[in-house]
Write a protein that holds these residues in place. Structure first.
Motif, PDB file in Angstrom:
ATOM      1  N   ILE A 291      11.615  -4.972  25.202  1.00 48.68           N
ATOM      2  CA  ILE A 291      10.181  -5.434  25.053  1.00 48.68           C
ATOM      3  C   ILE A 291       9.489  -4.390  26.000  1.00 48.68           C
ATOM      4  O   ILE A 291      10.084  -3.833  26.954  1.00 48.68           O
ATOM      5  CB  ILE A 291      10.152  -6.980  25.419  1.00 48.68           C
ATOM      6  N   GLN A 292       8.234  -4.353  25.746  1.00 41.20           N
ATOM      7  CA  GLN A 292       7.534  -3.529  26.569  1.00 41.20           C
ATOM      8  C   GLN A 292       6.909  -4.330  27.891  1.00 41.20           C
ATOM      9  O   GLN A 292       5.694  -4.072  28.222  1.00 41.20           O
ATOM     10  CB  GLN A 292       6.297  -2.956  25.799  1.00 41.20           C
ATOM     11  N   ILE A 293       7.496  -5.412  28.425  1.00 40.58           N
ATOM     12  CA  ILE A 293       6.824  -6.143  29.472  1.00 40.58           C
ATOM     13  C   ILE A 293       8.024  -6.250  30.273  1.00 40.58           C
ATOM     14  O   ILE A 293       9.275  -6.464  30.086  1.00 40.58           O
ATOM     15  CB  ILE A 293       6.693  -7.285  28.707  1.00 40.58           C
ATOM     16  N   ASP A 294       7.777  -5.994  31.645  1.00 35.11           N
ATOM     17  CA  ASP A 294       8.962  -6.277  32.753  1.00 35.11           C
ATOM     18  C   ASP A 294       8.425  -7.298  33.641  1.00 35.11           C
ATOM     19  O   ASP A 294       7.409  -7.224  34.347  1.00 35.11           O
ATOM     20  CB  ASP A 294       8.892  -4.950  33.539  1.00 35.11           C
ATOM     21  N   PRO A 295       9.053  -8.477  33.374  1.00 37.02           N
ATOM     22  CA  PRO A 295       8.503  -9.541  34.123  1.00 37.02           C
ATOM     23  C   PRO A 295       8.839  -9.527  35.775  1.00 37.02           C
ATOM     24  O   PRO A 295       8.235 -10.129  36.414  1.00 37.02           O
ATOM     25  CB  PRO A 295       9.506 -10.623  33.538  1.00 37.02           C
ATOM     26  N   ASP A 296       9.690  -8.697  36.128  1.00 39.06           N
ATOM     27  CA  ASP A 296      10.058  -8.116  37.522  1.00 39.06           C
ATOM     28  C   ASP A 296       8.818  -7.721  38.132  1.00 39.06           C
ATOM     29  O   ASP A 296       8.070  -7.686  39.355  1.00 39.06           O
ATOM     30  CB  ASP A 296      11.235  -7.447  37.737  1.00 39.06           C
ATOM     31  N   ALA A 297       8.249  -6.605  37.264  1.00 37.61           N
ATOM     32  CA  ALA A 297       6.879  -5.769  37.701  1.00 37.61           C
ATOM     33  C   ALA A 297       5.699  -6.750  37.793  1.00 37.61           C
ATOM     34  O   ALA A 297       4.923  -6.648  38.722  1.00 37.61           O
ATOM     35  CB  ALA A 297       6.449  -4.967  36.665  1.00 37.61           C
ATOM     36  N   ILE A 298       5.802  -7.694  36.961  1.00 35.59           N
ATOM     37  CA  ILE A 298       4.517  -9.122  36.940  1.00 35.59           C
ATOM     38  C   ILE A 298       4.969  -9.649  38.274  1.00 35.59           C
ATOM     39  O   ILE A 298       3.700  -9.825  39.173  1.00 35.59           O
ATOM     40  CB  ILE A 298       4.467  -9.764  35.758  1.00 35.59           C
TER      41      ILE A 298
END
Length: 430
Positions: free
Chosen positions: A271-278
């Motif tokens: 997916i195009q979302i990185d929860p760690d980056a958030i």
């Protein structure tokens, strides 16, 4: 056995047995052929129809399985090796593409959430077609069951089971993914709102501190600036609770991002979302807000200390100035003659002198009030800028008392001189 009979039976009997056997075999073959012909004429059309239905159901179920394989999951599937190569971060994008702002995060989360909703709706729209197909195939198998089942019938039953399991799994996965993305999006929105409010407060505080540093620094201005600084410091202490709330809000985002990461790790979909980056961006935002808050707090305390010391210096100078003035004016007041003044010119001169003293007293009234205000402000400070608080209280009270006594005694002297002047004038008239 036939060979044994040939050895024991006469030739005439052997011939009769052979003839009868040929006749019976001829009759038997004729009957079998007829039965086969009758069975084929009845069952062949039925078997052909059943086979057509079987192939139709196999194709329908197979097409649905292919559709589920392509459309059943949201995202791009990755292999097991690719998944483990990602590590704990589940980071598919390059670092340059990492989400670097709340606006970008919110946009990506919203896009992903809308995509999941559309994916869920697509699955729901397929439900009726899938239910009808599986019911029809299951009914066909139940009505045309054979013992034992043929391989194609077994394969159809297995595909039906797989189809239902895969569809239920796709629905469950979509619902689960939608729940975690909605939770993450909601918690991030809450955090952003809390942070924006805290950011607004800090911007306001920075402007107020800048305004305090500018302008005049006389006693009156310093008193006002210190009062303003004390109000801002109390406001800072109050908003310290907002900083704790911001940390709790960050913890909620962290938990939601963790659940989101676990859910998508289970799905093994890119997916195009990185929860760690958030999580990292939110943590850095909180740490930045914390550092900025502490800097403003230290700046506010330091400003209060500098203003307080400057105000104390001015208070000290004003107190010394008023003490000297009081000593001089008290001496001058005592020199005014009040009794045995019969000369009108001298009386008039004393009246003028006392009026001059009253004028000076009135002029210094503002200075005494400023001294009292400065002392009051210094005593209210939460920081220690006064070397001797008791001395400050005593000096301020003494100056105020001497000033009030001087004003009252001077007023009384003026009234006495005015009465004497009236008496002298009456004596002259008589």
């Amino acid at each position: 056995m036939y060979a044994l009979l040939q050895n024991k039976m006469p030739k005439s009997d052997i011939y009769k047995v052979r003839s009868k056997r040929k006749k019976d075999l001829s009759v038997l073959i004729s009957q079998d052929d007829w039965m086969t012909l009758c069975e084929d004429s009845v069952t062949k059309p039925v078997n052909e129809t059943t086979e057509d239905h079987l192939q139709k159901h196999k194709k329908t179920v197979g097409d649905l399985l292919k559709w589920l394989a392509v459309e059943g999951h949201y995202g791009v599937h990755i292999t097991e090796d690719e998944f483990y190569a990602l590590g704990d971060g589940f980071q598919m994008e390059e670092e340059d593409d990492a989400m670097g702002s709340f606006a970008e995060m919110g946009e990506r989360l919203n896009d992903h959430q809308q995509g999941l909703k559309e994916h869920r709706q697509k699955l729901s729209r397929k439900e009726q077609e899938l239910v009808l197909a599986t019911e029809a195939a299951q009914t066909f198998l139940e009505q045309n069951v054979q013992d034992p089942l043929r391989d194609e019938e077994v394969a159809l039953q297995e595909n039906l089971n797989v189809l239902m399991e895969e569809y239920e799994s796709a629905l469950s996965s979509a619902d689960s993914q939608l729940n975690v993305i909605e939770d993450l999006h909601l918690e991030l929105q809450k955090f952003r709102k809390d942070h924006d409010e805290f950011e607004t407060f800090m911007i306001h505080l920075e402007k107020e501190l800048t305004n305090i540093k500018a302008g005049e620094f006389d006693s009156t201005s310093l008193t006002f600036k210190l009062k303003k600084q004390q109000f801002l410091f109390k406001d800072l202490q109050f908003h310290k609770g907002d900083l704790r709330h911001l940390r709790r809000s960050w913890k909620s985002v962290f938990d939601a991002a963790f659940h989101f990461e676990i859910r998508n790790a289970i799905e093994s979909y890119k997916i195009q979302i990185d929860p760690d980056a958030i999580s990292q961006h939110v943590e850095e935002t909180v740490e930045s807000a914390d550092a900025r808050f502490n800097t403003l707090r230290s700046e506010c305390i330091g400003l209060g200390s500098r203003l307080g010391k400057k105000l104390f210096e001015q208070w000290q100078e004003k107190a010394d100035e008023l003490r000297l003035w009081l000593e001089r004016i008290e001496t001058e007041r005592r020199m005014v003659q009040l009794e045995a003044i019969s000369n009108p010119e001298i009386l008039q001169q004393e009246l003028e002198n006392i009026m001059v003293l009253q004028g000076e007293i009135s002029e210094h009234e503002d200075g005494v009030e400023k001294l009292q205000e400065a002392a009051k402000c210094l005593l209210s400070l939460s920081i220690d800028v006064v070397p001797n608080v008791l001395q400050l209280r005593k000096t301020t009270a003494t100056i105020e008392q001497r000033f009030q006594r001087l004003r009252e005694e001077t007023s009384e002297q003026k009234r006495t001189l005015e009465r004497t002047n009236v008496q002298v004038e009456d004596l002259e008239d008589s």
